[in-house]
Write a protein that holds these residues in place. Structure first.
Motif, PDB file in Angstrom:
ATOM      1  N   LYS A 165      38.986  48.251  34.097  1.00 24.44           N
ATOM      2  CA  LYS A 165      38.711  47.082  33.258  1.00 24.44           C
ATOM      3  C   LYS A 165      40.012  46.445  32.757  1.00 24.44           C
ATOM      4  CE  LYS A 165      36.543  45.688  28.905  1.00 24.44           C
ATOM      5  NZ  LYS A 165      35.801  46.155  27.706  1.00 24.44           N
ATOM      6  N   ASN A 166      40.905  47.265  32.224  1.00 21.66           N
ATOM      7  CA  ASN A 166      42.175  46.735  31.715  1.00 21.66           C
ATOM      8  C   ASN A 166      42.997  46.104  32.829  1.00 21.66           C
ATOM      9  OD1 ASN A 166      41.519  47.580  29.160  1.00 21.66           O
ATOM     10  ND2 ASN A 166      42.781  49.411  29.211  1.00 21.66           N
ATOM     11  N   ALA A 167      42.975  46.735  34.017  1.00 20.80           N
ATOM     12  CA  ALA A 167      43.713  46.168  35.148  1.00 20.80           C
ATOM     13  C   ALA A 167      43.136  44.817  35.532  1.00 20.80           C
ATOM     14  CB  ALA A 167      43.667  47.125  36.334  1.00 20.80           C
ATOM     15  N   TRP A 168      41.812  44.725  35.608  1.00 15.58           N
ATOM     16  CA  TRP A 168      41.176  43.459  35.993  1.00 15.58           C
ATOM     17  C   TRP A 168      41.461  42.360  34.963  1.00 15.58           C
ATOM     18  CZ3 TRP A 168      37.654  39.825  34.441  1.00 15.58           C
ATOM     19  CH2 TRP A 168      37.166  38.973  35.430  1.00 15.58           C
ATOM     20  N   MET A 169      41.548  42.752  33.696  1.00 18.50           N
ATOM     21  CA  MET A 169      41.832  41.777  32.649  1.00 18.50           C
ATOM     22  C   MET A 169      43.328  41.509  32.493  1.00 18.50           C
ATOM     23  SD  MET A 169      39.057  42.872  29.743  1.00 18.50           S
ATOM     24  CE  MET A 169      39.240  41.351  28.816  1.00 18.50           C
ATOM     25  N   CYS A 170      44.118  42.116  33.414  1.00 18.54           N
ATOM     26  CA  CYS A 170      45.576  41.907  33.436  1.00 18.54           C
ATOM     27  C   CYS A 170      46.234  42.375  32.136  1.00 18.54           C
ATOM     28  CB  CYS A 170      45.907  40.445  33.733  1.00 18.54           C
ATOM     29  SG  CYS A 170      45.339  39.941  35.361  1.00 18.54           S
ATOM     30  N   GLU A 171      45.756  43.497  31.647  1.00 18.01           N
ATOM     31  CA  GLU A 171      46.350  44.148  30.491  1.00 18.01           C
ATOM     32  C   GLU A 171      47.004  45.443  30.953  1.00 18.01           C
ATOM     33  OE1 GLU A 171      43.138  44.772  27.824  1.00 18.01           O
ATOM     34  OE2 GLU A 171      42.842  42.637  27.382  1.00 18.01           O
ATOM     35  N   PRO A 172      47.921  46.007  30.169  1.00 14.37           N
ATOM     36  CA  PRO A 172      48.511  47.295  30.561  1.00 14.37           C
ATOM     37  C   PRO A 172      47.437  48.363  30.709  1.00 14.37           C
ATOM     38  CG  PRO A 172      49.760  46.293  28.780  1.00 14.37           C
ATOM     39  CD  PRO A 172      48.527  45.466  28.936  1.00 14.37           C
ATOM     40  N   VAL A 173      47.526  49.142  31.778  1.00 11.52           N
ATOM     41  CA  VAL A 173      46.556  50.213  32.024  1.00 11.52           C
ATOM     42  C   VAL A 173      47.050  51.477  31.335  1.00 11.52           C
ATOM     43  CG1 VAL A 173      45.435  51.639  33.769  1.00 11.52           C
ATOM     44  CG2 VAL A 173      45.824  49.197  34.200  1.00 11.52           C
ATOM     45  N   LYS A 323      38.801  27.501  27.476  1.00 10.48           N
ATOM     46  CA  LYS A 323      38.447  28.247  26.269  1.00 10.48           C
ATOM     47  C   LYS A 323      37.045  28.840  26.371  1.00 10.48           C
ATOM     48  CE  LYS A 323      38.145  27.794  21.238  1.00 10.48           C
ATOM     49  NZ  LYS A 323      38.277  26.867  20.084  1.00 10.48           N
ATOM     50  N   LYS A 324      36.127  28.079  26.942  1.00  9.41           N
ATOM     51  CA  LYS A 324      34.739  28.524  27.037  1.00  9.41           C
ATOM     52  C   LYS A 324      34.596  29.736  27.958  1.00  9.41           C
ATOM     53  CE  LYS A 324      30.120  26.871  28.407  1.00  9.41           C
ATOM     54  NZ  LYS A 324      29.417  27.233  27.167  1.00  9.41           N
ATOM     55  N   TYR A 325      35.322  29.718  29.087  1.00 11.81           N
ATOM     56  CA  TYR A 325      35.166  30.780  30.084  1.00 11.81           C
ATOM     57  C   TYR A 325      36.325  31.780  30.083  1.00 11.81           C
ATOM     58  CZ  TYR A 325      31.309  27.950  31.718  1.00 11.81           C
ATOM     59  OH  TYR A 325      30.135  27.255  31.788  1.00 11.81           O
ATOM     60  N   TYR A 326      37.179  31.726  29.084  1.00 16.58           N
ATOM     61  CA  TYR A 326      38.286  32.670  28.921  1.00 16.58           C
ATOM     62  C   TYR A 326      39.181  32.704  30.171  1.00 16.58           C
ATOM     63  CZ  TYR A 326      35.505  34.292  24.965  1.00 16.58           C
ATOM     64  OH  TYR A 326      34.789  34.360  23.797  1.00 16.58           O
ATOM     65  N   ILE A 327      39.476  31.536  30.699  1.00 13.65           N
ATOM     66  CA  ILE A 327      40.381  31.417  31.831  1.00 13.65           C
ATOM     67  C   ILE A 327      41.522  30.487  31.426  1.00 13.65           C
ATOM     68  CG2 ILE A 327      38.658  31.920  33.601  1.00 13.65           C
ATOM     69  CD1 ILE A 327      38.220  28.972  33.994  1.00 13.65           C
ATOM     70  N   GLU A 328      42.451  30.251  32.339  1.00 18.87           N
ATOM     71  CA  GLU A 328      43.609  29.427  32.002  1.00 18.87           C
ATOM     72  C   GLU A 328      43.571  28.114  32.764  1.00 18.87           C
ATOM     73  OE1 GLU A 328      47.483  31.205  31.789  1.00 18.87           O
ATOM     74  OE2 GLU A 328      46.612  33.209  31.632  1.00 18.87           O
ATOM     75  N   PRO A 541      29.117  33.731  33.797  1.00 19.01           N
ATOM     76  CA  PRO A 541      29.956  34.655  34.572  1.00 19.01           C
ATOM     77  C   PRO A 541      30.401  35.850  33.737  1.00 19.01           C
ATOM     78  CG  PRO A 541      30.683  32.377  34.868  1.00 19.01           C
ATOM     79  CD  PRO A 541      29.662  32.369  33.779  1.00 19.01           C
ATOM     80  N   ASN A 542      30.396  37.027  34.389  1.00 25.49           N
ATOM     81  CA  ASN A 542      30.813  38.245  33.693  1.00 25.49           C
ATOM     82  C   ASN A 542      32.304  38.456  33.889  1.00 25.49           C
ATOM     83  OD1 ASN A 542      30.890  40.775  32.445  1.00 25.49           O
ATOM     84  ND2 ASN A 542      30.438  41.836  34.355  1.00 25.49           N
ATOM     85  N   ASN A 543      33.045  38.479  32.797  1.00 26.74           N
ATOM     86  CA  ASN A 543      34.485  38.768  32.889  1.00 26.74           C
ATOM     87  C   ASN A 543      34.956  39.611  31.704  1.00 26.74           C
ATOM     88  OD1 ASN A 543      34.329  36.905  30.841  1.00 26.74           O
ATOM     89  ND2 ASN A 543      35.499  35.319  31.890  1.00 26.74           N
ATOM     90  N   PHE A 544      34.024  40.397  31.150  1.00 27.42           N
ATOM     91  CA  PHE A 544      34.311  41.314  30.032  1.00 27.42           C
ATOM     92  C   PHE A 544      34.694  40.574  28.753  1.00 27.42           C
ATOM     93  CE2 PHE A 544      35.507  44.143  33.714  1.00 27.42           C
ATOM     94  CZ  PHE A 544      34.373  44.910  33.638  1.00 27.42           C
ATOM     95  N   HIS A 545      34.434  39.276  28.731  1.00 28.74           N
ATOM     96  CA  HIS A 545      34.695  38.510  27.521  1.00 28.74           C
ATOM     97  C   HIS A 545      33.360  38.107  26.896  1.00 28.74           C
ATOM     98  CE1 HIS A 545      39.065  38.032  27.759  1.00 28.74           C
ATOM     99  NE2 HIS A 545      38.927  37.868  29.059  1.00 28.74           N
ATOM    100  N   PRO A 546      33.318  37.993  25.578  1.00 30.24           N
ATOM    101  CA  PRO A 546      34.421  38.307  24.661  1.00 30.24           C
ATOM    102  C   PRO A 546      34.601  39.810  24.476  1.00 30.24           C
ATOM    103  CG  PRO A 546      32.487  37.652  23.418  1.00 30.24           C
ATOM    104  CD  PRO A 546      32.136  37.481  24.871  1.00 30.24           C
ATOM    105  N   THR A 547      35.842  40.225  24.318  1.00 36.11           N
ATOM    106  CA  THR A 547      36.147  41.628  24.043  1.00 36.11           C
ATOM    107  C   THR A 547      35.754  41.935  22.598  1.00 36.11           C
ATOM    108  OG1 THR A 547      38.371  41.091  23.274  1.00 36.11           O
ATOM    109  CG2 THR A 547      38.088  41.538  25.640  1.00 36.11           C
TER     110      THR A 547
END
Length: 662
Positions: A165-173, A323-328, A541-547
């Motif tokens: 999950k952390n890897a997919w969200m581009c956070e430190p694993v 902002k709505k879909y937690y993307i850039e 869409p499922n992207n683990f947001h909001p955390t």
């Protein structure tokens, strides 16, 4: 009709609603592969009758152990059978985490000596109940204790889910402790294979530890996951940190498991040439595991492209969608500028290309000569879009593409890109002969189809929005921000683009159904609602947001907003009350002054009206009356009133006589 050799299987997650399906789904999939039938509830069949039909019953003691008592109660009611029911309980290697032994490796045949921490004692008790459930002629039982289960979306409770999950969200694993522990592991689909091998041939002991040959440490696994799915960044999480104690980095007690198991039942299967697909462990098959994780968790990037002339509000809409879909929101202009500033070699290449174009068109008659070629622009943007954060979650493009050529570059792979993105074969896969045969058979086809297009599924937008607006309306909007000359230049630049085939036509050719929106005819809320229906297709869409952190921050922000609104309303109410009180006071003050003025005016009027009467009284009545009163007081008669009356009559007669004499 059942296939020869097929059996009927009872699976806990199929029979009881609300059960964890992590293990059950793989057992079910293995049933389909082996052509076994799965017993399903029909509303009429009781649990006892279902078990009478079953040849194998599988229950997950770790996740669905609360149903074991009901299952065993039904098993007790079974009559003797021709073939006994095989009951297999799926446990965990963690029931061995406090086993006392002088040896470095644990032996599954010595299962009676296993010991564990209080957390796993209830599961150990369930293991004992399953083993002691065996009754000749009725039930044969066995416990299968797997290592850390991985694969097929990952186990959120006991597995490596947090790493993926952390890897997919581009956070430190993160990995717990120093990362030196080598956890026993097994893929959940290999566990399902082991279950059916146990069913087919019972082991010598009613207890099997199912682990693969992995020698990877926690740090190795975290690094492999992060490199394959994320940014390649890992972090050590101290076991006494809040993050570790909260369980957000996996099972804390797993870090304390510092032993391994001797080769046992699974090793014997390998000797019998029973193949397990993931026998080398998670690191060896990390690419497959990443694909399984993305597929099982339905993780799809949201790739949006907004097209329209200047003034349609693309940048603002892109920011709202991001902002709505937690993307850039990705800007081509920023990406190109960053590439030029950070890469001197690329900057020199751009400068050379631009100089060459300027030399060919010194007067600038061709608008394209003022910009880098489409292939160069697209290559830079694709380099950005292939970064993990955009590849995983998605992006919003609002300033690219502007031409059909640029759009086509986004949608297809160049020959170099095809070679660069070609997946590497995993170790142990024997594909060389097959590839050689394909190369020999298709040598002529490759020559003929050398220019065959390959879709770029990673960079091609899935959702394309055409923001339609007339030139006059767009000009009216831009005139508030820019000078007339700048507005005209922007409009002319857009209108001079190649209209023979617009970017929208290219996207349509590649299968994208473009959504058309007119910002001038719909409100912002209406436009966002249309976009949500277009993008979400019935489900967000499922992207683990909001955390949890984002949810908490949103809750705090919402509460603050409500508090601010309440404070504002209270302030407005207070200001209104103060204004009303002030106005009331002013009105009362004015009313008091008016009343006072009226009273004074009335007094003056009364005085003016009473002046003749006063003069008359002072001249004719008051003097004789005062004299009479003084005389009365002096004489003090018995009847003063009568005396005063006689005095006044006498005075009146004297006054009358004087008037007559005069």
């Amino acid at each position: 009709m059942a296939a020869e050799g097929s059996i009927r299987v009872f699976i806990d997650s199929v029979w009881w609603p609300g059960c964890s399906k992590y293990v059950g789904n793989q057992v079910k999939a293995q049933c389909a592969e082996l052509q076994h039938s799965v017993i399903k509830p029909d509303g009429k069949t009781t649990l006892k009758h279902a078990l009478e039909k079953a040849d194998l019953a599988v229950i997950d003691l770790v996740r669905n152990g609360s149903h074991l008592a009901e299952l065993m109660a039904a098993i007790k009611q079974l009559d003797e059978r021709e073939e006994p029911l095989k009951l297999i309980g799926i446990s965990t290697f963690m029931t061995w985490n406090k086993t006392r032994t002088t040896e470095l490796k644990l032996d599954e045949t010595l299962y009676t000596r296993r010991g564990c921490t209080p957390k796993y004692k209830p599961i150990r008790t369930l293991e004992t109940l399953v083993i002691n459930c065996e009754k000749p002629g009725k039930v044969e039982s066995c416990v299968v204790a797997p290592g850390v289960l991985y694969g097929c979306g990952e186990d959120a409770d006991e597995g490596f889910f947090s790493m993926f999950k952390n890897a997919w969200m581009c956070e430190p694993v993160g990995y717990l402790g120093e990362g030196k522990v080598v956890p026993p592991t097994i893929h959940v689909s290999d566990l399902a294979k082991v279950i059916f091998e146990v069913q087919a041939e019972s082991p010598e002991k009613p207890y099997v530890v199912a682990v693969d040959k992995s020698k990877a440490t926690l740090a190795d696994i975290a690094s492999a996951v992060s490199k394959a799915l994320g940014l390649g960044v890992t972090e050590n999480v101290p076991v006494d940190s809040v993050k570790a104690l909260a369980g957000s980095c996996g099972n804390l007690e797993m870090v304390l498991f510092d032993k391994s198991f001797k080769p046992g039942y699974v090793a014997e299967l390998e000797e019998k040439e029973v193949s397990l697909d993931y026998i080398k462990g998670p690191v060896a098959y990390i690419e497959k595991l990443c694909k399984e994780f993305v597929s099982a968790n339905n993780l799809k990037p949201v790739k949006i492209c907004l097209y329209g002339r200047p003034g349609t509000g693309r940048a603002e809409l892109a920011a709202k969608l991001a902002k709505k879909y937690y993307i850039e929101s990705v800007s081509y202009a920023d990406a190109f500028k960053s590439a030029v500033e950070s890469d001197k070699e690329f900057a020199a290449k751009v400068e050379a290309v631009m100089a060459k174009q300027k030399k060919k068109d010194p007067k600038g008659k061709n608008p394209k000569s003022a910009h880098p070629p489409a292939e160069m622009k697209t290559a830079v943007l694709k380099m950005v879009l292939r970064q993990p954060q955009y590849r995983n979650k998605g992006f919003v493009l609002s300033d690219y593409p502007t031409t059909a050529e640029e759009a086509k570059g986004l949608c297809i792979l160049t020959e170099d890109e095809v070679k660069a993105l070609k997946p590497k074969r995993e170790e142990g896969e024997e594909e060389e002969e097959e590839e050689e045969e394909q190369e020999a058979e298709g040598e002529e086809e490759q020559t003929a189809d050398a220019k065959k297009e390959v879709a770029d599924s990673g960079c091609c937008p899935e959702f394309v929005v055409d923001l339609q607006m007339s030139r006059s309306e767009a000009k009216r909007r831009l005139s508030k921000l820019f000078s007339d000359e700048d507005v005209k230049a922007k409009m002319d630049a857009f209108d001079k683009l190649d209209k023979k085939e617009s970017p929208l036509d290219v996207f349509r050719d590649y299968g994208t159904d473009v959504l058309e929106i007119s910002p001038a005819e719909s409100s912002e809320a209406e436009a966002m609602e249309l976009l949500a229906m277009y993008i979400e297709k019935g489900s967000k869409p499922n992207n683990f947001h909001p955390t949890p952190e984002e949810s908490y921050a949103a809750k705090i922000a919402s509460e603050k907003k409500l508090a601010d609104e309440k404070a504002k309303q209270e302030a407005e109410l207070k200001a209104k009350e103060e204004a009303e009180a002030k106005l009331k006071k002013e009105i009362e003050q004015k009313d008091t002054e008016r009343r006072k003025k009226v009273m004074l005016e009335e007094q003056a009027l009364v005085e003016n009206c009473s002046m003749p009467l006063r003069k008359y009284l002072i001249g004719n009545v008051i003097p004789p009356l005062i004299k009479g009163l003084l005389e009365t007081c002096k004489i003090q008669p018995e009847d003063p009133i009568d005396y005063l009356a006689e005095y006044l009559f006498k005075h009146a007669a004297e006054l009358k006589a004087k008037e007559q004499d005069a």
